[in-house]
Design a protein around this motif. Structure first.
Motif, PDB file in Angstrom:
ATOM      1  N   UNK A  89       0.830  -1.200   0.000  1.00 42.96           N
ATOM      2  CA  UNK A  89       0.000   0.000   0.000  1.00 42.96           C
ATOM      3  C   UNK A  89       0.868   1.255   0.000  1.00 42.96           C
ATOM      4  N   UNK A  90       1.937   1.240   0.770  1.00 46.52           N
ATOM      5  CA  UNK A  90       2.869   2.375   0.779  1.00 46.52           C
ATOM      6  C   UNK A  90       3.490   2.542  -0.607  1.00 46.52           C
ATOM      7  N   UNK A  91       3.902   1.445  -1.216  1.00 49.48           N
ATOM      8  CA  UNK A  91       4.493   1.505  -2.560  1.00 49.48           C
ATOM      9  C   UNK A  91       3.494   2.063  -3.577  1.00 49.48           C
ATOM     10  N   UNK A  92       2.244   1.671  -3.454  1.00 54.58           N
ATOM     11  CA  UNK A  92       1.200   2.162  -4.347  1.00 54.58           C
ATOM     12  C   UNK A  92       1.036   3.677  -4.211  1.00 54.58           C
ATOM     13  N   UNK A  93       0.984   4.165  -2.978  1.00 54.59           N
ATOM     14  CA  UNK A  93       0.866   5.612  -2.772  1.00 54.59           C
ATOM     15  C   UNK A  93       2.121   6.347  -3.245  1.00 54.59           C
ATOM     16  N   UNK A  94       3.297   5.765  -2.994  1.00 50.48           N
ATOM     17  CA  UNK A  94       4.539   6.379  -3.476  1.00 50.48           C
ATOM     18  C   UNK A  94       4.541   6.490  -5.001  1.00 50.48           C
ATOM     19  N   UNK A  95       3.974   5.485  -5.669  1.00 56.05           N
ATOM     20  CA  UNK A  95       3.913   5.497  -7.127  1.00 56.05           C
ATOM     21  C   UNK A  95       2.961   6.575  -7.631  1.00 56.05           C
ATOM     22  N   UNK A  96       1.796   6.711  -7.000  1.00 54.25           N
ATOM     23  CA  UNK A  96       0.777   7.646  -7.475  1.00 54.25           C
ATOM     24  C   UNK A  96       0.931   9.063  -6.916  1.00 54.25           C
ATOM     25  N   UNK A  97       1.591   9.185  -5.788  1.00 52.99           N
ATOM     26  CA  UNK A  97       1.829  10.493  -5.169  1.00 52.99           C
ATOM     27  C   UNK A  97       3.321  10.607  -4.836  1.00 52.99           C
TER      28      UNK A  97
END
Length: 138
Positions: free
Chosen positions: A15-23
Motif C-alpha cells: 500500500x505504501x508503494x502504491x501511494x509512493x507510485x501515485x503520489x
C-alpha cells in the motif's frame, strides 16, 4: 476536517508503494492536491481505534475477518467538497479488496458498494450532505 479510514486487503508495504507510485516525492503525510492528507495510523505507534466505539470495531472485524492493525487515514479539507477525490483515492486503495469507513456511518464499505452508490441506512459512502440533512436540528 472530515475523515475516512481505509483498510486495504493489500499488505502495508504494498500500500505504501502504491501511494509512493501515485503520489511521488512525499510521505508522512501524502497529499492529493493539497486537500486530502493521507497517512498510516496503527495501534502500535498511532491512535487507531483509541476513540472508536467497541461495537464499530467489532463490525469492522467481522467485515475483514480479523482485527486490522493499521489503516490509511484520509483527512479531507473543509475547503472542498472532496467527494470525487475521496472516491478516486479509495478506489485505488481498495483495488485488491478491503473496506473503508467514513465519519457518517458505521458500515464498512466495499469498493463495489462505493462505486455502485449503494444506500445503507439512508446514506451512501462519504455522504456528508445527506447526513447533515438527516441530523439537522430544526
Amino acid at each position: 476536517m472530515r475523515s475516512v479510514f481505509v483498510f486495504p486487503a493489500a499488505d502495508r508495504g504494498g500500500t505504501v508503494a502504491l501511494l509512493d507510485q501515485h503520489l511521488p516525492g512525499q510521505r508522512d503525510p501524502w497529499t492529493l492536491d493539497g486537500n486530502l492528507y493521507i497517512d498510516i495510523d496503527d495501534e502500535q505507534n498511532g491512535h487507531l481505534f483509541s476513540d472508536w466505539d467497541s461495537d464499530d470495531v467489532a463490525v469492522l472485524e467481522a467485515a475483514v475477518g480479523h482485527n486490522p492493525r493499521w489503516a490509511m487515514q484520509i483527512d479531507v479539507s473543509g475547503r472542498i467538497d472532496g467527494t470525487a477525490e475521496v472516491h478516486q483515492l479509495v478506489a485505488l486503495l481498495l483495488e485488491h479488496g478491503g473496506v473503508a469507513l467514513d465519519d457518517y456511518s458505521a458500515h464498512p464499505w466495499t469498493l463495489q458498494e462505493i462505486q455502485s452508490e449503494t444506500v445503507i441506512d439512508g446514506l451512501r459512502f462519504f455522504d456528508f450532505r445527506t447526513y447533515r440533512e438527516l441530523h439537522r436540528e430544526d
